[in-house]
Design a protein around this motif. Structure first.
Motif, PDB file in Angstrom:
ATOM      1  N   ASP A  20      -2.670 -10.955  14.207  1.00 44.11           N
ATOM      2  CA  ASP A  20      -1.408 -11.606  13.860  1.00 44.11           C
ATOM      3  C   ASP A  20      -0.876 -11.010  12.551  1.00 44.11           C
ATOM      4  OD1 ASP A  20       0.661 -13.349  14.117  1.00 44.11           O
ATOM      5  OD2 ASP A  20      -0.469 -15.163  13.627  1.00 44.11           O
ATOM      6  N   PRO A  21      -0.588  -9.711  12.572  1.00 46.23           N
ATOM      7  CA  PRO A  21      -0.325  -8.991  11.312  1.00 46.23           C
ATOM      8  C   PRO A  21       0.976  -9.365  10.607  1.00 46.23           C
ATOM      9  CG  PRO A  21       0.106  -7.564  13.193  1.00 46.23           C
ATOM     10  CD  PRO A  21      -0.516  -8.810  13.738  1.00 46.23           C
ATOM     11  N   TYR A  22       1.913  -9.991  11.319  1.00 47.14           N
ATOM     12  CA  TYR A  22       3.214 -10.275  10.713  1.00 47.14           C
ATOM     13  C   TYR A  22       3.347 -11.709  10.209  1.00 47.14           C
ATOM     14  CZ  TYR A  22       4.401  -5.965  13.175  1.00 47.14           C
ATOM     15  OH  TYR A  22       4.417  -4.677  13.638  1.00 47.14           O
ATOM     16  N   GLN A  23       2.277 -12.500  10.317  1.00 47.78           N
ATOM     17  CA  GLN A  23       2.393 -13.915   9.931  1.00 47.78           C
ATOM     18  C   GLN A  23       1.279 -14.328   8.968  1.00 47.78           C
ATOM     19  OE1 GLN A  23       4.471 -16.564  12.988  1.00 47.78           O
ATOM     20  NE2 GLN A  23       2.937 -15.537  14.236  1.00 47.78           N
ATOM     21  N   GLU A  38       0.845  -1.190   0.000  1.00 45.38           N
ATOM     22  CA  GLU A  38       0.000   0.000   0.000  1.00 45.38           C
ATOM     23  C   GLU A  38       0.885   1.247   0.000  1.00 45.38           C
ATOM     24  OE1 GLU A  38      -3.078  -0.091  -0.425  1.00 45.38           O
ATOM     25  OE2 GLU A  38      -3.771  -2.079   0.182  1.00 45.38           O
ATOM     26  N   PRO A  39       0.317   2.430  -0.210  1.00 42.64           N
ATOM     27  CA  PRO A  39       1.139   3.658  -0.271  1.00 42.64           C
ATOM     28  C   PRO A  39       1.961   3.917   0.990  1.00 42.64           C
ATOM     29  CG  PRO A  39      -1.029   4.071  -1.208  1.00 42.64           C
ATOM     30  CD  PRO A  39      -1.089   2.695  -0.600  1.00 42.64           C
ATOM     31  N   ASP A  40       1.601   3.312   2.129  1.00 42.72           N
ATOM     32  CA  ASP A  40       2.415   3.510   3.334  1.00 42.72           C
ATOM     33  C   ASP A  40       3.716   2.720   3.275  1.00 42.72           C
ATOM     34  OD1 ASP A  40       1.643   0.895   3.729  1.00 42.72           O
ATOM     35  OD2 ASP A  40       0.533   1.262   5.588  1.00 42.72           O
ATOM     36  N   ALA A  41       3.886   1.920   2.213  1.00 47.62           N
ATOM     37  CA  ALA A  41       5.100   1.111   2.010  1.00 47.62           C
ATOM     38  C   ALA A  41       5.335   0.134   3.151  1.00 47.62           C
ATOM     39  CB  ALA A  41       6.336   1.993   1.802  1.00 47.62           C
ATOM     40  N   ARG A  42       4.294  -0.195   3.882  1.00 52.91           N
ATOM     41  CA  ARG A  42       4.423  -1.133   4.995  1.00 52.91           C
ATOM     42  C   ARG A  42       3.353  -2.229   4.949  1.00 52.91           C
ATOM     43  NH1 ARG A  42       3.133  -0.301  11.403  1.00 52.91           N
ATOM     44  NH2 ARG A  42       4.351  -2.077  12.174  1.00 52.91           N
ATOM     45  N   THR A  43       2.168  -1.843   4.552  1.00 52.29           N
ATOM     46  CA  THR A  43       1.053  -2.788   4.511  1.00 52.29           C
ATOM     47  C   THR A  43       1.035  -3.530   3.188  1.00 52.29           C
ATOM     48  OG1 THR A  43      -0.241  -1.284   5.886  1.00 52.29           O
ATOM     49  CG2 THR A  43      -1.431  -3.049   4.769  1.00 52.29           C
ATOM     50  N   ILE A  44       0.915  -4.848   3.251  1.00 53.28           N
ATOM     51  CA  ILE A  44       0.934  -5.662   2.029  1.00 53.28           C
ATOM     52  C   ILE A  44      -0.413  -5.574   1.312  1.00 53.28           C
ATOM     53  CG2 ILE A  44       1.104  -8.033   1.169  1.00 53.28           C
ATOM     54  CD1 ILE A  44       3.105  -8.566   3.436  1.00 53.28           C
ATOM     55  N   GLY A  47      -3.279  -6.735   3.786  1.00 52.37           N
ATOM     56  CA  GLY A  47      -3.511  -6.176   5.119  1.00 52.37           C
ATOM     57  C   GLY A  47      -2.457  -6.553   6.137  1.00 52.37           C
ATOM     58  N   ARG A  48      -1.661  -7.607   5.846  1.00 50.59           N
ATOM     59  CA  ARG A  48      -0.568  -7.966   6.772  1.00 50.59           C
ATOM     60  C   ARG A  48       0.516  -6.889   6.685  1.00 50.59           C
ATOM     61  NH1 ARG A  48      -2.462 -12.724   9.534  1.00 50.59           N
ATOM     62  NH2 ARG A  48      -3.899 -13.679   8.052  1.00 50.59           N
ATOM     63  N   LEU A  49       1.382  -6.854   7.679  1.00 45.07           N
ATOM     64  CA  LEU A  49       2.424  -5.836   7.731  1.00 45.07           C
ATOM     65  C   LEU A  49       3.774  -6.431   7.352  1.00 45.07           C
ATOM     66  CD1 LEU A  49       1.388  -3.984  11.011  1.00 45.07           C
ATOM     67  CD2 LEU A  49       0.847  -3.393   8.636  1.00 45.07           C
TER      68      LEU A  49
END
Length: 258
Positions: A216-219, A156-162, A191-193
């Motif tokens: 569980d945003p990182y997995q 996403e534009p935040d360059a962090r959210t997938i 939506g994961r990070l």
């Protein structure tokens, strides 16, 4: 009727020569069509990972090209610095070919993805709609179980959210590691990070079932019966998000975005 050995050898050689000329002529004659199909396939994969087209949408080549031209802006960057590389023709650039050349690539640092060389320049993509940036698409590759997986990761534009992930070429086992192509598995990624709070690549394909995006945003769920492929996906995604991959480019992007 019996023929001499010389006659048989000569006849076989003539057949081989004719067949070779036919194959070579077909390859040359169909080269433009092959290149067009290759470009179309890239466009489809980029649009799919961007979430702008379903993989089985059944759009015509003209419709795919129109949607791609309207929404996707490819650009070349210097991989080491993340700076623009305007001299690269993004329409014809072949990253795999560049990766193999001494003058167009460099030795990769030791990494878990078994990447030996990296291209000097890489083509990345902006997702743009109505003049507004909607996301970034990065090419990714790395070793799984049987060989390299090639694909794209969208942020996403935040360059962090997938925003999405897809693979367009791999040799993983159908029904096991080959499940990287399964739409249900790919749907677990948005939506994961990709990065933790310190800006370090953190996304992981775990062994087993991951929690929800919120909890569980990182997995992401592991691929059943394909632990090595799952680990390979974790390795390659983290590599390309790190300092030896797109880290410099993403740093510049975040600086410009404020």
């Amino acid at each position: 009727m019996q023929h001499s050995t010389g006659y048989i050898i000569g006849f076989a050689a003539a057949v081989c020569l004719v067949a070779s000329l036919f194959v070579a002529g077909s390859a040359v004659g169909l080269k433009d069509l092959q290149e067009a199909n290759k470009r179309l396939d890239v466009q489809k994969k980029v649009l799919t990972v961007a979430g702008l087209m379903d993989a089985d949408a059944g759009l015509s080549a003209d419709e795919v090209n129109a949607l791609y031209t309207e929404s996707i802006q490819p650009k070349a960057i210097d991989l080491k610095t993340g700076a623009p590389a305007p001299s690269v023709d993004v329409a014809s650039y072949d990253q795999r070919k560049a990766t193999k050349g001494d003058g167009t690539s460099f030795v990769a640092p030791e990494n878990a993805s078994k990447i030996l060389r990296l291209p000097n320049e890489v083509v990345v993509f902006d997702i743009v709609q109505d003049g507004e940036l909607k996301g970034l698409i990065l090419p990714i590759e790395g070793y799984g179980l049987w060989g390299f997986l090639y694909g794209y990761l969208a942020l996403e534009p935040d360059a962090r959210t997938i925003r999405g992930i897809t693979f367009y070429d791999h040799g993983e086992t159908p029904g096991l590691g080959g499940e990287v192509d399964n739409p249900r598995w790919k749907a677990l990624w948005p939506g994961r990070l990709a990065f933790d709070d310190r800006g370090k690549p953190a996304i992981t394909v775990k062994k087993g079932i991951a929690g929800s995006v919120e909890n569980d945003p990182y997995q992401v769920d592991g691929l059943s019966g394909a632990t090595i492929t799952s680990r390979g996906v974790t390795n390659l995604v983290r590599f390309w998000l790190g300092d030896d991959g797109f880290g410099p480019y993403l740093d510049k992007y975040r600086e410009s975005a404020g």
